[in-house]
Design a protein around this motif. Structure first.
Motif, PDB file in Angstrom:
ATOM      1  N   ASN A 180      -1.048  -6.260   2.179  1.00 40.72           N
ATOM      2  CA  ASN A 180      -0.512  -5.056   1.543  1.00 40.72           C
ATOM      3  C   ASN A 180       0.613  -4.414   2.343  1.00 40.72           C
ATOM      4  O   ASN A 180       0.812  -3.203   2.311  1.00 40.72           O
ATOM      5  CB  ASN A 180      -1.630  -4.042   1.273  1.00 40.72           C
ATOM      6  CG  ASN A 180      -2.718  -4.622   0.389  1.00 40.72           C
ATOM      7  OD1 ASN A 180      -3.780  -4.995   0.880  1.00 40.72           O
ATOM      8  ND2 ASN A 180      -2.454  -4.721  -0.891  1.00 40.72           N
ATOM      9  N   GLU A 184      -7.367  -3.417  -4.831  1.00 41.65           N
ATOM     10  CA  GLU A 184      -7.193  -2.824  -6.161  1.00 41.65           C
ATOM     11  C   GLU A 184      -8.148  -3.411  -7.197  1.00 41.65           C
ATOM     12  O   GLU A 184      -8.289  -2.863  -8.302  1.00 41.65           O
ATOM     13  CB  GLU A 184      -5.739  -3.008  -6.636  1.00 41.65           C
ATOM     14  CG  GLU A 184      -5.373  -4.426  -7.045  1.00 41.65           C
ATOM     15  CD  GLU A 184      -5.098  -5.360  -5.882  1.00 41.65           C
ATOM     16  OE1 GLU A 184      -4.794  -6.535  -6.147  1.00 41.65           O
ATOM     17  OE2 GLU A 184      -5.181  -4.930  -4.705  1.00 41.65           O
ATOM     18  N   ASP A 205       0.840  -1.196   0.000  1.00 43.19           N
ATOM     19  CA  ASP A 205       0.000   0.000   0.000  1.00 43.19           C
ATOM     20  C   ASP A 205       0.878   1.251   0.000  1.00 43.19           C
ATOM     21  O   ASP A 205       1.937   1.289   0.637  1.00 43.19           O
ATOM     22  CB  ASP A 205      -0.894  -0.021   1.246  1.00 43.19           C
ATOM     23  CG  ASP A 205      -1.917   1.090   1.254  1.00 43.19           C
ATOM     24  OD1 ASP A 205      -1.538   2.244   1.562  1.00 43.19           O
ATOM     25  OD2 ASP A 205      -3.101   0.815   0.982  1.00 43.19           O
TER      26      ASP A 205
END
Length: 416
Positions: A212, A365, A17
């Motif tokens: 992430n 995503e 991230d």
């Protein structure tokens, strides 16, 4: 023209991230201090270490001093099982050897290989079977416990088929019999609610790159009061449980990833579930002989695991890659193992059918808008591969692999 990449293998690893990366970057250069030193750089590193420990503890409702940082899920699993085994064997007597461990046939290799290793040194391991959904029987578990049982190690959710085990009930049984309960929650933590207190978990493993965060960093939760033997000796970092200079960029990244996962848990669960359910409905309705492996109800919201009769999974993955879709046949840790999945064998899927599997694992995503393209691409590739397959009759449009399939042998299921 190739389609823009649709990454659907978040159970193998997930992209870092941007907020996590931003938090990490200073700890590679300007904040490079060693947390064990006394000057300002070291003190600042220690503060960051403590903050990250709290962030990870908050994700699973643990106390901050119950979190120890490791290099990832594999180390945490090894540490959990060997740490308990080495501690308990010291209390062994002739009447009670303190050497019995209970696990399942569908655990991650980090657990299964560790149990097999301990068997070489006199430990006894019971490998519980699972049903066609990948769930254990609580009766089987309780019946397997005996006086010499020291540890139950059962994963929170399965890394291939996404089945979520009844951890709270498992923990209650373990507590009733005064046996420690370890759970590999690498696929669960940050994806679904994980509460070590409510779910009666004594030891838990988690990893950064599944939520992430960065690779090469993980954590182990060890409940206060658990007797635990250290197997990584050195300078005494991490309260002496895991020596070695702390990986500060990784630890800071894991902490931030844990914080974001906790804050966004409900939103991400709903996002993942919407995409998961749309994929299941469209694939099973639009592609003949397409089936879902694992439980439909007790399933991770980000996991879909299909099998398609008459095709070979590696070819499916490679051709989907050409369509701009990244998926997997199963666990990334066994990608180069040409044998069929031990998880699919354990739930009763025959080898030829297990080789035609596809795991899609969803992340932040991914978009619901991509579902139609993904399904159309899967159908295109499956149809093409079936035209070439000796296990598919193109005249009748039927799977004929059963004519050549041998029955499942014990060795197919108990490869570990």
């Amino acid at each position: 023209m190739a389609h823009e990449l649709i990454y659907m293998d978040n159970s193998a690893t997930s992209p870092v991230d941007e907020e996590v990366l931003k938090e990490m970057l200073p700890y590679f250069n300007e904040k490079f201090g060693n947390a064990s030193t006394l000057y300002r750089l070291g003190v600042d590193a220690k503060k960051a270490l403590d903050k990250a420990r709290q962030q990870v503890a908050d994700l699973i409702n643990a106390d901050v001093d119950e979190i120890t940082f490791t290099s990832g899920g594999t180390e945490s699993d090894n540490m959990a099982i060997k740490g308990v085994a080495l501690s308990e064997i010291q209390k062994a007597t002739d009447k009670n050897p303190r050497n019995h461990i209970i696990t399942t046939t569908i655990e991650h290799p980090a657990v299964l290989e560790t149990c097999k290793f301990l068997e070489k040194f006199g430990f006894e391991v019971t490998y519980l079977p699972v049903d066609e959904d990948g769930l254990i029987s609580l009766d089987d578990l309780e019946n397997a416990i005996k006086e010499s049982t020291i540890l139950i190690t059962i994963m929170h959710s399965n890394n291939e088929i996404g089945t979520i085990q009844p951890t709270k009930e498992i923990g209650e049984i373990a507590r009733k019999h005064n046996v420690l309960f370890h759970s590999d929650a690498v696929q669960s933590a940050g994806k679904i609610p994980v509460d070590v207190k409510d779910q009666n978990i004594d030891i838990l493993s988690l990893s950064g790159h599944k939520i992430n965060g960065p690779k090469g960093i993980g954590a182990i939760y060890i409940k206060k009061g658990v007797r635990f033997e250290v197997f990584m000796h050195g300078g005494g970092q991490e309260k002496g449980l895991r020596s070695g200079t702390e990986n500060m960029p990784g630890i800071v990244g894991l902490g931030k990833a844990a914080e974001l996962a906790r804050e966004n848990l409900e939103t991400r669960m709903q996002h993942n579930k919407e995409i998961r359910d749309a994929l299941i409905e469209k694939v099973t309705s639009q592609i003949k002989d397409a089936y879902v492996n694992g439980s439909l109800e007790k399933r991770l919201p980000n996991n879909v695991h299909f099998r398609f009769s008459g095709i070979e999974g590696e070819s499916l993955i490679l051709r989907l890659d050409n369509e701009g879709i990244d998926g997997a046949t199963g666990s990334a840790c066994s990608t180069h193992d040409l044998k069929g999945s031990h998880v699919l064998a354990a739930i009763g899927v025959k080898p030829a059918l297990s080789h035609g599997s596809l795991r899609l694992s969803i992340g932040p995503e991914n978009s619901i808008d991509d579902v139609d393209y993904i399904v159309a691409s899967i159908k295109k590739v499956v149809d093409y591969l079936r035209e070439l397959s000796p296990l598919w009759d193109n005249e009748t449009d039927e799977y004929i692999g059963d004519r050549f399939e041998k029955p499942l042998e014990d060795e197919d299921i108990d490869r570990y």
